[in-house]
Design an enzyme around this catalytic site. Structure first.
Site, PDB file in Angstrom:
ATOM      1  N   HIS A  73      -6.658 -14.062   9.634  1.00  0.00           N
ATOM      2  CA  HIS A  73      -7.330 -12.828   9.170  1.00  0.00           C
ATOM      3  C   HIS A  73      -6.387 -11.624   9.259  1.00  0.00           C
ATOM      4  O   HIS A  73      -6.846 -10.491   9.412  1.00  0.00           O
ATOM      5  CB  HIS A  73      -8.607 -12.512   9.962  1.00  0.00           C
ATOM      6  CG  HIS A  73      -9.516 -13.683  10.142  1.00  0.00           C
ATOM      7  ND1 HIS A  73     -10.552 -13.959   9.269  1.00  0.00           N
ATOM      8  CD2 HIS A  73      -9.534 -14.675  11.078  1.00  0.00           C
ATOM      9  CE1 HIS A  73     -11.177 -15.065   9.682  1.00  0.00           C
ATOM     10  NE2 HIS A  73     -10.575 -15.525  10.770  1.00  0.00           N
ATOM     11  N   SER A 125      13.802   5.129  -4.149  1.00  0.00           N
ATOM     12  CA  SER A 125      12.832   5.934  -4.879  1.00  0.00           C
ATOM     13  C   SER A 125      13.569   7.094  -5.541  1.00  0.00           C
ATOM     14  O   SER A 125      14.555   7.604  -5.001  1.00  0.00           O
ATOM     15  CB  SER A 125      11.783   6.476  -3.908  1.00  0.00           C
ATOM     16  OG  SER A 125      11.209   7.659  -4.408  1.00  0.00           O
ATOM     17  N   LYS A 132      13.344   6.178   1.127  1.00  0.00           N
ATOM     18  CA  LYS A 132      12.711   4.906   0.781  1.00  0.00           C
ATOM     19  C   LYS A 132      13.682   3.762   0.504  1.00  0.00           C
ATOM     20  O   LYS A 132      14.736   3.964  -0.079  1.00  0.00           O
ATOM     21  CB  LYS A 132      11.853   5.101  -0.477  1.00  0.00           C
ATOM     22  CG  LYS A 132      10.676   6.020  -0.249  1.00  0.00           C
ATOM     23  CD  LYS A 132       9.485   5.267   0.245  1.00  0.00           C
ATOM     24  CE  LYS A 132       8.584   4.982  -0.926  1.00  0.00           C
ATOM     25  NZ  LYS A 132       7.435   4.204  -0.534  1.00  0.00           N
ATOM     26  N   GLU A 151       7.766  -7.652  -4.624  1.00  0.00           N
ATOM     27  CA  GLU A 151       6.599  -7.165  -5.375  1.00  0.00           C
ATOM     28  C   GLU A 151       6.595  -7.723  -6.795  1.00  0.00           C
ATOM     29  O   GLU A 151       5.542  -8.092  -7.334  1.00  0.00           O
ATOM     30  CB  GLU A 151       6.582  -5.636  -5.408  1.00  0.00           C
ATOM     31  CG  GLU A 151       6.289  -5.034  -4.035  1.00  0.00           C
ATOM     32  CD  GLU A 151       6.479  -3.521  -4.004  1.00  0.00           C
ATOM     33  OE1 GLU A 151       6.396  -2.889  -5.072  1.00  0.00           O
ATOM     34  OE2 GLU A 151       6.723  -2.987  -2.919  1.00  0.00           O
TER      35      GLU A 151
END
Ligand code: ARG
Length: 465
Positions: A156, A277, A283, A290
């Site tokens: 979980h 970024s 970043k 992704e």
């Protein structure tokens, strides 16, 4: 417009209709398969006396020349041909004259395209298998390196029990190993040759289907002529296997993304596999993971698309089946790209052992072991579960871990606890005592790694002898 079928028509095809009907833009990538299939067909026909040896040699030479010219960039399959089959045939006739017109004897584009697709998928099964094999080597190396890298295991997405990184990576090893077995199964089922099925009902020429199947490296010819030209099961099975591979890559990517967050900091991605970024200078984003996760949808889409395209088709060939190509090619390209990029990313990730171990120490991942301690001292498991639950509650009030509680405090919760509890709930013991087969304990993990190494050493890539 160069068509194979003008005879019974009195009017030119409308330009827009022609474009809509044509597949050359995407089936031109089948040129190798198309030529290979034609050469086998011609060899078989000469052997059967349907063509002379001279005709065979002229056609084979012409076809080989076409292949060489395409490969060297001299010749390009352009839009004035309807599809790759028309392109190759028209070119052959241009090169060798009237003998070229005999190539299509005893054949239809229906069995021709069925063969081309099979040859293509068969080769790509091997290519995907090769990439998965490489990925498995990467994962096994990681397992060897991280046999004692402790981390929390989750259920979980909540900390559950302490494990090792080797165990976690090993789970993916098993998934991708099954993916390879799936590909091998598909290969076994699909490795039959549809050539000679004709348009749908075979032909009156004395074709030797066994022989052409053998020339093309198939286990034999397909059985039923109508099934031969109508079957795209193997495409769907391959798309299903690719979808499964993508699903596995996507789960792994999701974990890498989580592990890479500022909150977790389990892993640092190599600069070569991350991006920045345009506005936020701090970043370093896990874009590759992704994208792999994102592209999974595209591959599932191809599977759904093909299932839907095929579901209402009466036997035998229908032009709907031309729709098998773009989605399938895209799915194969996508999956192959994802496997190798993920492989490169995984091989260069740096794990923060200290952070992972610290995380494993927090969050009561040793609570089950504390309960098992009580059970080993005669407390029924259900009672032990309740006692340790109360212990955890007490620890949370005091903001400490189980091993930080004094023995008197532990005894206040259950008199069964003795000094040896501290060793039992230590991180090392929790992991190392888990010696069930398939568990994280070092002895078991060494066995798992040895078995996996043996599997890799003995496995061969699909299509290779
Ligand atoms: N381009 C077609 C396909 O990809 C080739 C087969 C055409 N056959 C036909 N009867 N129209 O399916």
């Amino acid at each position: 417009m160069a068509q194979l079928w003008g005879g019974r028509f009195t009017k030119e095809t409308d330009q827009i209709v022609y474009q809509f009907n044509a597949s050359i833009d995407f089936d031109k990538r089948l040129y190798r398969e198309d030529i290979e299939g034609s050469i086998a067909h011609v060899r078989m026909m000469a052997r059967q006396g349907i063509l002379t040896e001279k005709e065979r040699d002229d056609i084979v030479q012409g076809l080989t020349g076409i292949r060489e010219d395409i490969e060297s960039g001299k010749l390009e399959a352009t839009k004035e041909y309807e599809d790759i089959h028309s392109f190759v045939e028209a070119n052959l006739i241009q090169r060798i004259g009237d003998t070229g017109k005999k190539l299509h004897t005893g054949r239809s584009r229906n069995d021709q395209v069925a063969l081309d697709m099979r040859l293509y998928i068969r080769r790509e099964l091997g290519e995907v298998d090769r990439l998965l094999n490489h990925l498995l080597h990467t994962l096994l190396n990681m397992m060897e390196e991280h046999i004692d890298t402790y981390m929390p295991g989750f259920t979980h997405l909540q900390k559950a029990q302490p494990i090792t990184l080797a165990l976690h990576i090993g789970a993916y090893f098993e998934m991708f190993k099954r993916d390879r077995l799936r590909l091998a199964d598909i290969y076994e089922r699909m490795n039959y040759c549809p050539l000679g099925a004709g348009a749908l009902a075979g032909t009156t020429y004395p074709l030797d289907r066994e022989y052409s199947a053998r020339l093309l490296g198939f286990a034999g010819p397909t059985a039923n002529s109508m099934d031969s030209v109508s079957d795209r099961d193997y495409v769907i099975e391959f798309l299903s296997a690719l979808s499964m591979i993508m699903m596995h890559l996507s789960r792994f990517s999701e974990e890498v993304i989580i592990w890479n967050t500022n909150e977790y900091q389990f892993v640092e991605l190599d600069d070569a596999y991350s991006t920045g970024s345009s506005i936020m200078p701090q970043k370093k984003n896990p874009d590759i993971a992704e994208l792999v996760r994102g592209k999974t949808g595209r591959v599932y889409g191809a599977l759904m698309s093909m299932l839907t395209t095929m579901k209402g088709l009466p036997l035998a060939y229908n032009k709907d089946m031309q729709e098998d190509k773009e989605v399938t090619f895209d799915a194969i390209d996508t999956a192959k790209g994802c496997i190798s990029l993920f492989d490169g990313m995984a091989a260069t990730m740096k794990f923060r052992k200290d952070v992972m171990e610290k995380s494993a120490r927090n969050g009561f991942t040793n609570a089950t072991d504390a309960a098992d301690y009580l059970v080993n001292h005669g407390v029924p498991f259900r009672d032990a579960h309740g006692i340790v639950g109360r212990l955890v509650l007490r620890c949370m009030e005091k903001n400490c871990s189980i091993e930080e509680m004094g023995l008197d405090e532990l005894k206040a919760i259950s008199p069964v606890f003795e000094e040896d509890i501290y060793d039992v709930v230590s991180l090392k013991t929790c992991v190392e005592k888990r010696l069930t087969k398939g568990g994280p304990g070092q002895a078991m993990m060494e066995q798992e790694i040895a078995d996996s190494r043996q599997y890799l050493d003995n496995s061969r890539i699909i299509g290779e002898s």
